[in-house]
Design a protein around this motif. Structure first.
Motif, PDB file in Angstrom:
ATOM      1  N   VAL A  95       0.822  -1.216   0.000  1.00 36.29           N
ATOM      2  CA  VAL A  95       0.000   0.000   0.000  1.00 36.29           C
ATOM      3  C   VAL A  95       0.855   1.265   0.000  1.00 36.29           C
ATOM      4  CG1 VAL A  95      -0.384   0.354   2.505  1.00 36.29           C
ATOM      5  CG2 VAL A  95      -2.165   0.963   0.875  1.00 36.29           C
ATOM      6  N   ILE A  96       1.991   1.243   0.671  1.00 39.24           N
ATOM      7  CA  ILE A  96       2.869   2.422   0.664  1.00 39.24           C
ATOM      8  C   ILE A  96       3.446   2.637  -0.729  1.00 39.24           C
ATOM      9  CG2 ILE A  96       5.072   3.348   1.509  1.00 39.24           C
ATOM     10  CD1 ILE A  96       2.765   3.724   3.476  1.00 39.24           C
ATOM     11  N   ASP A  97       3.847   1.558  -1.394  1.00 40.93           N
ATOM     12  CA  ASP A  97       4.346   1.681  -2.758  1.00 40.93           C
ATOM     13  C   ASP A  97       3.258   2.196  -3.694  1.00 40.93           C
ATOM     14  OD1 ASP A  97       6.214   1.329  -4.951  1.00 40.93           O
ATOM     15  OD2 ASP A  97       5.037  -0.444  -5.501  1.00 40.93           O
ATOM     16  N   ALA A  98       2.048   1.646  -3.581  1.00 40.67           N
ATOM     17  CA  ALA A  98       0.956   2.024  -4.481  1.00 40.67           C
ATOM     18  C   ALA A  98       0.424   3.427  -4.199  1.00 40.67           C
ATOM     19  CB  ALA A  98      -0.183   1.007  -4.367  1.00 40.67           C
ATOM     20  N   GLN A  99       0.258   3.787  -2.939  1.00 39.95           N
ATOM     21  CA  GLN A  99      -0.390   5.053  -2.587  1.00 39.95           C
ATOM     22  C   GLN A  99       0.601   6.203  -2.443  1.00 39.95           C
ATOM     23  OE1 GLN A  99      -3.843   5.332  -2.259  1.00 39.95           O
ATOM     24  NE2 GLN A  99      -3.452   7.518  -2.197  1.00 39.95           N
ATOM     25  N   VAL A 100       1.728   5.952  -1.806  1.00 35.70           N
ATOM     26  CA  VAL A 100       2.687   7.022  -1.531  1.00 35.70           C
ATOM     27  C   VAL A 100       3.799   7.058  -2.575  1.00 35.70           C
ATOM     28  CG1 VAL A 100       4.225   7.999   0.226  1.00 35.70           C
ATOM     29  CG2 VAL A 100       2.155   6.793   0.932  1.00 35.70           C
ATOM     30  N   GLY A 101       4.182   5.883  -3.071  1.00 34.78           N
ATOM     31  CA  GLY A 101       5.196   5.829  -4.117  1.00 34.78           C
ATOM     32  C   GLY A 101       6.621   5.876  -3.598  1.00 34.78           C
ATOM     33  N   VAL A 102       6.839   5.436  -2.367  1.00 39.17           N
ATOM     34  CA  VAL A 102       8.195   5.387  -1.821  1.00 39.17           C
ATOM     35  C   VAL A 102       8.479   3.977  -1.317  1.00 39.17           C
ATOM     36  CG1 VAL A 102       8.217   7.829  -1.188  1.00 39.17           C
ATOM     37  CG2 VAL A 102       7.491   6.141   0.485  1.00 39.17           C
ATOM     38  N   GLU A 103       9.760   3.689  -1.165  1.00 36.78           N
ATOM     39  CA  GLU A 103      10.151   2.367  -0.682  1.00 36.78           C
ATOM     40  C   GLU A 103      10.008   2.287   0.833  1.00 36.78           C
ATOM     41  OE1 GLU A 103      13.731   0.516  -2.132  1.00 36.78           O
ATOM     42  OE2 GLU A 103      13.737   1.887  -3.847  1.00 36.78           O
ATOM     43  N   VAL A 104       9.801   1.087   1.307  1.00 41.69           N
ATOM     44  CA  VAL A 104       9.682   0.836   2.734  1.00 41.69           C
ATOM     45  C   VAL A 104      10.976   0.189   3.211  1.00 41.69           C
ATOM     46  CG1 VAL A 104       8.426  -0.453   4.495  1.00 41.69           C
ATOM     47  CG2 VAL A 104       7.180   0.613   2.608  1.00 41.69           C
ATOM     48  N   ALA A 105      11.622   0.817   4.182  1.00 37.21           N
ATOM     49  CA  ALA A 105      12.863   0.274   4.739  1.00 37.21           C
ATOM     50  C   ALA A 105      12.563  -0.924   5.625  1.00 37.21           C
ATOM     51  CB  ALA A 105      13.596   1.347   5.541  1.00 37.21           C
ATOM     52  N   ARG A 106      11.533  -0.793   6.466  1.00 36.11           N
ATOM     53  CA  ARG A 106      11.149  -1.890   7.354  1.00 36.11           C
ATOM     54  C   ARG A 106       9.751  -1.631   7.898  1.00 36.11           C
ATOM     55  NH1 ARG A 106      14.029   1.328  10.971  1.00 36.11           N
ATOM     56  NH2 ARG A 106      12.870   1.652  12.897  1.00 36.11           N
ATOM     57  N   VAL A 107       9.120  -2.714   8.325  1.00 37.64           N
ATOM     58  CA  VAL A 107       7.827  -2.637   9.002  1.00 37.64           C
ATOM     59  C   VAL A 107       7.942  -3.468  10.265  1.00 37.64           C
ATOM     60  CG1 VAL A 107       5.355  -3.104   8.892  1.00 37.64           C
ATOM     61  CG2 VAL A 107       6.572  -2.394   6.821  1.00 37.64           C
ATOM     62  N   ASP A 108       7.932  -2.803  11.400  1.00 36.09           N
ATOM     63  CA  ASP A 108       7.938  -3.494  12.684  1.00 36.09           C
ATOM     64  C   ASP A 108       6.490  -3.695  13.109  1.00 36.09           C
ATOM     65  OD1 ASP A 108      10.741  -3.423  12.797  1.00 36.09           O
ATOM     66  OD2 ASP A 108      10.720  -1.438  13.737  1.00 36.09           O
ATOM     67  N   VAL A 109       6.155  -4.908  13.490  1.00 34.77           N
ATOM     68  CA  VAL A 109       4.787  -5.233  13.900  1.00 34.77           C
ATOM     69  C   VAL A 109       4.792  -5.513  15.396  1.00 34.77           C
ATOM     70  CG1 VAL A 109       2.829  -6.797  13.562  1.00 34.77           C
ATOM     71  CG2 VAL A 109       4.302  -6.197  11.620  1.00 34.77           C
ATOM     72  N   CYS A 110       3.986  -4.750  16.129  1.00 38.03           N
ATOM     73  CA  CYS A 110       3.849  -4.931  17.575  1.00 38.03           C
ATOM     74  C   CYS A 110       2.479  -5.504  17.875  1.00 38.03           C
ATOM     75  CB  CYS A 110       4.020  -3.598  18.298  1.00 38.03           C
ATOM     76  SG  CYS A 110       5.618  -2.839  18.039  1.00 38.03           S
ATOM     77  N   ILE A 111       2.442  -6.699  18.419  1.00 33.54           N
ATOM     78  CA  ILE A 111       1.161  -7.320  18.784  1.00 33.54           C
ATOM     79  C   ILE A 111       0.873  -6.893  20.215  1.00 33.54           C
ATOM     80  CG2 ILE A 111      -0.065  -9.506  19.121  1.00 33.54           C
ATOM     81  CD1 ILE A 111       1.741 -10.647  16.870  1.00 33.54           C
ATOM     82  N   ASP A 112      -0.084  -5.977  20.346  1.00 40.68           N
ATOM     83  CA  ASP A 112      -0.395  -5.356  21.638  1.00 40.68           C
ATOM     84  C   ASP A 112      -1.574  -5.966  22.354  1.00 40.68           C
ATOM     85  OD1 ASP A 112       1.707  -3.614  21.208  1.00 40.68           O
ATOM     86  OD2 ASP A 112       0.452  -2.003  20.438  1.00 40.68           O
ATOM     87  N   GLY A 113      -2.274  -6.879  21.680  1.00 37.17           N
ATOM     88  CA  GLY A 113      -3.430  -7.498  22.317  1.00 37.17           C
ATOM     89  C   GLY A 113      -3.858  -8.745  21.575  1.00 37.17           C
ATOM     90  N   LEU A 114      -4.654  -9.545  22.276  1.00 34.06           N
ATOM     91  CA  LEU A 114      -5.138 -10.812  21.738  1.00 34.06           C
ATOM     92  C   LEU A 114      -6.621 -10.934  22.040  1.00 34.06           C
ATOM     93  CD1 LEU A 114      -4.177 -13.496  20.423  1.00 34.06           C
ATOM     94  CD2 LEU A 114      -3.755 -14.346  22.720  1.00 34.06           C
TER      95      LEU A 114
END
Length: 119
Positions: A95-114
């Protein structure tokens, strides 16, 4: 409004990036919510005179002209965390590539709840 994020010659409000990422991540199977949407926490904060600042569901920063993102999620029980994180990373990068048009260096995912199923 927080300070804009400048990347590739454009300024983008962090809330805009957050909205784009949130919409994509909510489509991932196994994700209950992006950010913590706990009714009890929301009610308590309404009655406190000074509530602690709520951390954003999506945090973004620029690293070497690429976006580095942190996404906070609540997940449904029964979905393997590693596979969920991989699916979230793929959805965010797309979505960042399609909508913003820039590369993503990393995506950190924090699972804060279950969220457990009701029996």
């Amino acid at each position: 409004m927080a300070q804009e994020i400048y990347i590739s010659g454009i300024g983008i409000a962090p809330e805009v990036i957050g909205a784009v990422v949130t919409r994509a991540v909510e489509e991932v199977e196994g994700i209950a919510s992006v950010g913590v949407k706990d009714l009890a926490t929301n009610l308590v904060s309404m009655f406190q005179t000074r509530s602690a600042p709520v951390a954003p569901a999506v945090e973004a920063e620029v690293v070497n002209d690429q976006l580095a993102l942190t996404v906070h999620v609540v997940v449904f029980f029964g979905y393997p965390f590693k596979k969920l994180a991989e699916a979230v990373r793929a959805a965010v990068a797309h979505v960042i590539d399609a909508q913003v048009g820039v590369e993503v260096a990393r995506v950190d995912v924090c699972i804060d709840g279950l969220v457990f199923p009701k029996e």
